[in-house]
Write an enzyme that holds these catalytic residues in place. Structure first.
Site, PDB file in Angstrom:
ATOM      1  N   ARG A  13       0.154  12.439   1.085  1.00 34.17           N
ATOM      2  CA  ARG A  13       0.916  11.610   2.269  1.00 34.17           C
ATOM      3  C   ARG A  13       2.753  11.591   1.300  1.00 34.17           C
ATOM      4  NH1 ARG A  13      -2.595  11.839   5.336  1.00 34.17           N
ATOM      5  NH2 ARG A  13      -3.412  10.258   4.444  1.00 34.17           N
ATOM      6  N   ASP A  29       1.069  -1.330   0.116  1.00 31.21           N
ATOM      7  CA  ASP A  29       0.139  -0.078  -0.080  1.00 31.21           C
ATOM      8  C   ASP A  29       0.719   1.036  -0.387  1.00 31.21           C
ATOM      9  OD1 ASP A  29      -1.570   2.031   0.668  1.00 31.21           O
ATOM     10  OD2 ASP A  29      -2.545   0.748   1.655  1.00 31.21           O
ATOM     11  N   VAL A  30       0.626   1.954  -1.219  1.00 30.44           N
ATOM     12  CA  VAL A  30       1.349   3.124  -0.929  1.00 30.44           C
ATOM     13  C   VAL A  30       1.062   4.632  -0.031  1.00 30.44           C
ATOM     14  CG1 VAL A  30       1.853   5.342  -2.886  1.00 30.44           C
ATOM     15  CG2 VAL A  30       1.855   3.031  -3.754  1.00 30.44           C
ATOM     16  N   ASP A  31      -0.011   4.796   0.850  1.00 34.15           N
ATOM     17  CA  ASP A  31      -0.128   5.397   1.604  1.00 34.15           C
ATOM     18  C   ASP A  31       0.618   4.495   3.353  1.00 34.15           C
ATOM     19  OD1 ASP A  31      -1.242   7.492   2.623  1.00 34.15           O
ATOM     20  OD2 ASP A  31      -3.445   7.097   2.402  1.00 34.15           O
ATOM     21  N   ASP A  32       0.167   3.082   3.131  1.00 35.57           N
ATOM     22  CA  ASP A  32       1.379   3.099   4.085  1.00 35.57           C
ATOM     23  C   ASP A  32       2.795   3.072   4.161  1.00 35.57           C
ATOM     24  OD1 ASP A  32      -1.481   0.744   6.101  1.00 35.57           O
ATOM     25  OD2 ASP A  32      -1.573   1.072   3.719  1.00 35.57           O
TER      26      ASP A  32
END
Length: 640
Positions: A448, A374-377
């Site tokens: 983010r 996951d890019v955000d994580d």
């Protein structure tokens, strides 16, 4: 009386102690992740599909479903998609079916109210595609009620208009075993022979318009005609070609089965894979799939429900920022050390199709999901490691940076799992009536990634950052807010972007920043807090904020305050009042809770309640406020 500083210190100390107490011995945190009635209902039906019925568990799920049933003007007896929300037809059909199959009498008052509401909204025949497929699997609706999605789609080359590589990761993992089921058309064991004919407005044999408008665009009628053609042609597809597609779908699923964490590590995909392996008679893989589903159950004394997935990496990374801001050094180190071995450095997942040559380096949302980081994580986890400052984290941060840069889409933005996953025409096929087949770049994830790269401060990353900022300038709403794809909604998006703009060095008097802060301040409630509900994703015009009638939320108040502080307004009265709200709403255990849903899976379709959000975001806000009040420049020095 205690002075203001002492009161703030006490609030932070109590919140920090509460959060540290919730940290597990190995350093990670993982809170409940609650969705709506659909997944608990689907789990009940799955046990009856398989004839593996856990009666005590079913009764507890029944208690849960009855408790969350609607009983107000906009939802008189059905089930909503989020706490306090409007009636939703598809959720209500599934919840009603689950309660009936558990043993609730159709004549019981709560069932009669639900049935009346369902029929008033067009009946089960107007439920969404996934609900109609669920009914078809039980023989409770004909397969003609479902759109045609030939399993041969798994064989299509890249140039073909519809391929599995053109849809999102969640669509891929849900659809691949589901296409097997629609091809083979198995029927549930359903040992109690429970059906729901009473939820249809007319006998099913008289229904000829299962798939119909209103269409979202002119593509809709085109795809409706195509569906009609495929329905006639599908029985004549070459047998060997179908068998080849089935074999590929099975192999694809097994490769991504992901052990005890399940296919895609998300519930619908796990359940579909379990039903597929059940039909195949593949007990070994069936047991793995069912084991992954069992991990999602939340079982309490009187109630139980099934989560859509688990969120340990996300919870740990977010909580880590609150811990480090509040001075919990040992707890932060434990969280970072837990994150390090969960970074995926070896498996080249589906994301690589559009970025060949980029090395893996991301984190998944769940405990284990190597094909789908996951890019955000990844951005949030890597920012935490960078803040922690331990040289042993340098290689992990470097690999995360490399992967994030490689995942930037051509428009300068970032999506959650894929690159350039934005073929919008696909959201108009009959199967995609939920409108969430794709994973396009979004403002919050882009923010983010900018925050992470800007926090690292490498000059060679500046072009990527500037492309991202350009995207954010272009997507700012006329009122100054930003859309929040993964958290509710404009407060979440605006907070995320303001943090990114600060980290990237965008001037605080930039018109983009000033419009955003003015918007945030204008949405503060009389009690000093902020609150926005999921109707912001509904039928109102784009950008229209929808506040709760009488409720400010700790999580959203924290987002707003953090965003304003990032924009240089730590001394503003709105921030002071927001901090006061957080202090006043702190509970006896030193933390915060909220009934409201605070996130989204798919706008207008699937909403989420992260039980951890009110646990750690207020602590982050209070701790940052304390740090800024003690500094001379009031400048937030981190990207998050």
């Amino acid at each position: 009386m205690l002075g203001m500083n002492a009161i703030l210190d006490t609030a932070i100390e109590r919140a920090r102690a509460s959060l540290v107490n919730e940290q597990r011995p190995d350093g990670h945190l993982c809170y409940e992740l609650e969705a709506d009635a659909t997944i608990p209902a689907e789990y009940v039906l799955l046990e009856h599909y398989l004839n593996q019925i856990d009666e005590p568990l079913q009764q507890k799920i029944g208690n849960y479903l009855r408790r969350i049933q609607g009983d107000h003007a906009t939802n008189p007896g059905g089930w909503p998609l989020f706490h306090g929300g409007k009636f939703d037809l598809s959720a209500s059909v599934k919840a009603y079916y689950a309660l009936k199959i558990i043993g609730d009498s159709p004549d019981a008052p709560h069932m009669a109210k639900a049935r009346k509401a369902i029929l008033a909204h067009g009946g089960a025949e107007r439920a969404n595609v996934f609900t109609r497929i669920q009914l078809a699997l039980f023989g409770a609706a004909p397969w003609e009620a479902c759109p045609v999605v030939p399993i041969e789609a798994v064989l299509m080359p890249d140039w073909f208009p519809f391929t599995m590589r053109k849809v999102s990761y969640w669509s891929r993992t849900v659809m691949t075993p589901l296409m097997y089921l629609t091809a083979k058309k198995p029927i549930a064991r359903n040992p109690r022979k429970v059906f729901v004919d009473e939820l249809f407005t007319r006998p099913q044999a008289q229904i000829r318009d299962w798939i119909r408008g209103p269409y979202k665009s002119n593509w809709g009628p085109v795809f409706k005609v195509l569906d009609s053609v495929l329905r006639v042609a599908e029985p004549y597809f070459p047998h060997h070609y179908r068998e080849k597609a089935i074999d590929k779908a099975i192999a694809w699923t097994i490769e991504r089965l992901n052990g005890e964490d399940g296919l895609g590590a998300i519930y619908p995909a796990m359940a579909n894979s379990a039903m597929m392996f059940d039909h195949l008679g593949d007990k070994a893989h069936f047991d793995i799939a069912m084991g992954s589903i069992k991990k999602l159950l939340v079982i309490k004394d009187d109630e139980a429900y099934c989560q859509p997935c688990l969120s340990p990496v996300w919870d740990t990374a977010l909580a880590g920022h609150a811990l480090i801001e509040s001075g919990a050094t040992d707890a932060t180190k434990a969280a970072c050390d837990w994150l390090i071995p969960r970074q995926e450095l070896n498996v080249v997942g589906d994301w690589a199709d559009n970025t060949p040559g980029t090395r893996p380096g991301g984190w998944a949302f769940q405990y284990n999901n190597p094909h789908y980081p996951d890019v955000d994580d990844t951005a949030v986890a890597a920012m935490l490691l960078h803040r922690a400052g331990d040289p042993k984290y340098a290689e992990s941060i470097s690999r995360a940076r490399e992967w994030i840069i490689g995942m930037q889409s051509t428009n300068g933005a970032w999506g959650a799992f894929d690159i350039n996953n934005d073929n919008q025409y696909l959201n108009h096929i009959p199967f995609a009536d939920h409108g969430a087949l794709l994973d396009p770049p979004t403002e919050d994830v882009t923010a983010r990634c900018i925050s992470f790269l800007a926090q690292l401060g490498k000059p060679e990353d500046r072009p990527a950052i500037e492309r991202g900022i350009k995207y954010l300038r272009e997507t700012q709403m006329p009122d100054g807010s930003w859309f929040g794809r993964w958290g509710t909604n404009y407060i979440y998006g605006t907070w995320s972007v303001l943090c990114a703009l600060n980290a990237a060095g965008v001037a605080q008097d930039d018109p983009m920043v000033k419009r955003a802060t003015s918007w945030l301040i204008s949405k503060q409630r009389a009690d000093g807090g902020w609150g926005e509900d999921c109707e912001s994703y509904g039928d109102a015009p784009a950008g229209e904020f929808h506040g709760y009638a009488a409720q400010s939320l700790p999580s959203q108040t924290a987002w707003a305050v953090i965003g304003l502080m990032a924009a240089g307004l730590a001394d503003h009265d709105a921030v002071r009042r927001g901090i006061a709200f957080l202090q006043a709403s702190q509970d006896e255990q030193g933390s915060w809770t909220e009934q409201a849903y605070n996130a989204v899976g798919f706008p207008r379709v699937f909403y989420l309640k992260y039980h951890g959000y009110p646990r750690f975001f207020p602590l982050l806000a209070l701790s940052r406020y304390k740090q800024l009040m003690a500094s001379n420049d009031r400048i937030v020095k981190f990207g998050f």
